[in-house]
Scaffold this motif. Structure first.
Motif, PDB file in Angstrom:
ATOM      1  N   GLY A 149       0.819  -1.205  -0.156  1.00 61.10           N
ATOM      2  CA  GLY A 149      -0.077  -0.004  -0.043  1.00 61.10           C
ATOM      3  C   GLY A 149       0.784   1.145   0.014  1.00 61.10           C
ATOM      4  O   GLY A 149       1.910   1.195  -0.383  1.00 61.10           O
ATOM      5  N   HIS A 150       0.212   2.364   0.696  1.00 61.68           N
ATOM      6  CA  HIS A 150       1.157   3.689   0.578  1.00 61.68           C
ATOM      7  C   HIS A 150       0.645   4.208   1.986  1.00 61.68           C
ATOM      8  O   HIS A 150      -0.750   4.156   2.344  1.00 61.68           O
ATOM      9  CB  HIS A 150       1.060   4.697  -0.836  1.00 61.68           C
ATOM     10  N   ARG A 151       1.639   5.137   2.225  1.00 58.16           N
ATOM     11  CA  ARG A 151       1.287   5.911   3.371  1.00 58.16           C
ATOM     12  C   ARG A 151       0.560   7.241   3.210  1.00 58.16           C
ATOM     13  O   ARG A 151       0.913   7.697   2.033  1.00 58.16           O
ATOM     14  CB  ARG A 151       2.629   6.370   4.137  1.00 58.16           C
ATOM     15  N   VAL A 152      -0.361   7.563   3.977  1.00 58.23           N
ATOM     16  CA  VAL A 152      -1.020   9.028   3.547  1.00 58.23           C
ATOM     17  C   VAL A 152      -0.199  10.033   4.062  1.00 58.23           C
ATOM     18  O   VAL A 152      -0.004  10.108   5.179  1.00 58.23           O
ATOM     19  CB  VAL A 152      -2.458   9.001   4.082  1.00 58.23           C
ATOM     20  N   PRO A 153       0.236  11.001   3.178  1.00 61.05           N
ATOM     21  CA  PRO A 153       1.091  12.221   3.700  1.00 61.05           C
ATOM     22  C   PRO A 153       0.029  13.107   4.534  1.00 61.05           C
ATOM     23  O   PRO A 153      -1.075  13.145   4.241  1.00 61.05           O
ATOM     24  CB  PRO A 153       1.483  12.741   2.578  1.00 61.05           C
ATOM     25  N   LEU A 154       0.556  13.617   5.646  1.00 67.52           N
ATOM     26  CA  LEU A 154       0.188  14.491   6.592  1.00 67.52           C
ATOM     27  C   LEU A 154      -1.052  13.960   7.283  1.00 67.52           C
ATOM     28  O   LEU A 154      -1.982  14.814   7.842  1.00 67.52           O
ATOM     29  CB  LEU A 154      -0.419  15.710   5.762  1.00 67.52           C
ATOM     30  N   SER A 155      -1.061  12.621   7.345  1.00 65.47           N
ATOM     31  CA  SER A 155      -2.311  11.970   8.048  1.00 65.47           C
ATOM     32  C   SER A 155      -2.365  12.375   9.353  1.00 65.47           C
ATOM     33  O   SER A 155      -1.356  12.404  10.153  1.00 65.47           O
ATOM     34  CB  SER A 155      -2.235  10.305   7.808  1.00 65.47           C
ATOM     35  N   GLY A 156      -3.301  12.949   9.885  1.00 63.11           N
ATOM     36  CA  GLY A 156      -3.551  13.472  11.360  1.00 63.11           C
ATOM     37  C   GLY A 156      -2.771  14.620  11.592  1.00 63.11           C
ATOM     38  O   GLY A 156      -2.995  15.325  12.717  1.00 63.11           O
ATOM     39  N   THR A 215      -6.945  11.491   6.206  1.00 58.42           N
ATOM     40  CA  THR A 215      -7.540  10.770   7.309  1.00 58.42           C
ATOM     41  C   THR A 215      -6.617   9.346   7.121  1.00 58.42           C
ATOM     42  O   THR A 215      -6.290   8.968   5.939  1.00 58.42           O
ATOM     43  CB  THR A 215      -8.711  10.607   7.543  1.00 58.42           C
ATOM     44  N   ASN A 216      -6.395   8.537   8.086  1.00 62.68           N
ATOM     45  CA  ASN A 216      -6.054   7.211   8.197  1.00 62.68           C
ATOM     46  C   ASN A 216      -4.668   7.392   7.815  1.00 62.68           C
ATOM     47  O   ASN A 216      -4.089   8.420   7.271  1.00 62.68           O
ATOM     48  CB  ASN A 216      -6.943   6.193   7.151  1.00 62.68           C
ATOM     49  N   ASP A 217      -3.918   6.142   8.061  1.00 62.61           N
ATOM     50  CA  ASP A 217      -2.550   6.378   7.909  1.00 62.61           C
ATOM     51  C   ASP A 217      -1.719   5.537   6.627  1.00 62.61           C
ATOM     52  O   ASP A 217      -0.922   6.210   5.928  1.00 62.61           O
ATOM     53  CB  ASP A 217      -1.782   5.748   9.206  1.00 62.61           C
ATOM     54  N   VAL A 218      -2.602   4.395   6.270  1.00 61.40           N
ATOM     55  CA  VAL A 218      -2.170   3.949   5.232  1.00 61.40           C
ATOM     56  C   VAL A 218      -3.191   3.532   4.460  1.00 61.40           C
ATOM     57  O   VAL A 218      -4.427   3.191   4.865  1.00 61.40           O
ATOM     58  CB  VAL A 218      -1.247   2.782   5.673  1.00 61.40           C
ATOM     59  N   ILE A 219      -3.212   3.341   3.126  1.00 61.67           N
ATOM     60  CA  ILE A 219      -4.055   2.816   2.156  1.00 61.67           C
ATOM     61  C   ILE A 219      -3.500   1.601   1.509  1.00 61.67           C
ATOM     62  O   ILE A 219      -2.456   1.562   0.973  1.00 61.67           O
ATOM     63  CB  ILE A 219      -4.565   3.771   0.996  1.00 61.67           C
ATOM     64  N   GLY A 220      -4.291   0.519   1.441  1.00 60.02           N
ATOM     65  CA  GLY A 220      -3.958  -0.577   1.065  1.00 60.02           C
ATOM     66  C   GLY A 220      -4.800  -1.889   1.130  1.00 60.02           C
ATOM     67  O   GLY A 220      -5.320  -2.132   2.041  1.00 60.02           O
ATOM     68  N   MET A 221      -4.530  -2.886   0.243  1.00 58.55           N
ATOM     69  CA  MET A 221      -5.493  -4.216   0.261  1.00 58.55           C
ATOM     70  C   MET A 221      -6.875  -3.821   0.041  1.00 58.55           C
ATOM     71  O   MET A 221      -7.616  -4.223   0.809  1.00 58.55           O
ATOM     72  CB  MET A 221      -5.138  -5.083   1.392  1.00 58.55           C
ATOM     73  N   GLY A 269      -5.404 -12.584   0.637  1.00 54.24           N
ATOM     74  CA  GLY A 269      -4.530 -12.273  -0.488  1.00 54.24           C
ATOM     75  C   GLY A 269      -3.326 -11.354   0.069  1.00 54.24           C
ATOM     76  O   GLY A 269      -3.401 -10.820   1.009  1.00 54.24           O
ATOM     77  N   ASP A 270      -2.256 -11.151  -0.733  1.00 55.69           N
ATOM     78  CA  ASP A 270      -1.192 -10.413  -0.359  1.00 55.69           C
ATOM     79  C   ASP A 270      -1.503  -8.889  -0.556  1.00 55.69           C
ATOM     80  O   ASP A 270      -0.719  -8.047  -0.261  1.00 55.69           O
ATOM     81  CB  ASP A 270       0.299 -10.916  -0.953  1.00 55.69           C
ATOM     82  N   GLY A 271      -2.501  -8.596  -1.348  1.00 55.66           N
ATOM     83  CA  GLY A 271      -2.717  -7.173  -1.602  1.00 55.66           C
ATOM     84  C   GLY A 271      -1.967  -6.351  -2.518  1.00 55.66           C
ATOM     85  O   GLY A 271      -2.455  -5.276  -2.850  1.00 55.66           O
ATOM     86  N   ARG A 272      -1.046  -7.105  -3.135  1.00 56.97           N
ATOM     87  CA  ARG A 272      -0.146  -6.462  -4.366  1.00 56.97           C
ATOM     88  C   ARG A 272      -0.906  -6.049  -5.628  1.00 56.97           C
ATOM     89  O   ARG A 272      -0.724  -5.391  -6.258  1.00 56.97           O
ATOM     90  CB  ARG A 272       0.939  -7.342  -4.635  1.00 56.97           C
ATOM     91  N   ASN A 273      -2.164  -6.673  -5.779  1.00 54.70           N
ATOM     92  CA  ASN A 273      -3.012  -6.513  -6.884  1.00 54.70           C
ATOM     93  C   ASN A 273      -3.924  -5.336  -6.439  1.00 54.70           C
ATOM     94  O   ASN A 273      -4.828  -4.995  -7.842  1.00 54.70           O
ATOM     95  CB  ASN A 273      -3.735  -7.634  -7.693  1.00 54.70           C
ATOM     96  N   ASN A 274      -3.916  -4.555  -5.530  1.00 51.34           N
ATOM     97  CA  ASN A 274      -5.083  -3.676  -5.173  1.00 51.34           C
ATOM     98  C   ASN A 274      -4.746  -2.372  -5.332  1.00 51.34           C
ATOM     99  O   ASN A 274      -3.492  -1.939  -5.201  1.00 51.34           O
ATOM    100  CB  ASN A 274      -5.566  -4.002  -3.805  1.00 51.34           C
TER     101      ASN A 274
END
Length: 99
Positions: free
Chosen positions: A22-29, A35-41, A94-99
């Protein structure tokens, strides 16, 4: 929150994002609208890191006698939570690499 705590949190967010593809959300919080820290899967994640604040949860999930696949946790007047290791989660979805 001090700089070292903020840096630790960001390191853990980057580490987790990498583990799930996934990826980290810049400036989260730090800024409204992020909002939220990471988006993935296909999910939005909050990442929490503590030196030993989750010791009891780790003791339960790593119990060598019980070997649970997951924990179901409930506090009074709160919704149920499910906790499992990331490896077990990835086995299930699953490993989430396809999301």
């Amino acid at each position: 929150m001090g700089k070292s705590q903020r840096d630790k949190g960001q390191r853990r967010e980057r580490e987790f994002a990498k583990l799930i593809g996934g990826h980290r959300v810049p400036l989260s919080g730090a800024q409204e609208g992020y909002t939220n820290d990471v988006i993935g899967m296909g999910l939005a994640w909050e990442v929490k890191a503590r030196k030993s604040g989750f010791k009891t949860i780790y003791d339960w999930i790593m119990d060598e006698r019980e070997k649970p696949d997951a924990l179901a946790l409930k506090a009074d007047n709160k919704p149920w939570l499910v906790v499992m290791t990331l490896d077990r989660f990835k086995e299930l979805v699953g490993d989430g690499r396809n999301n």
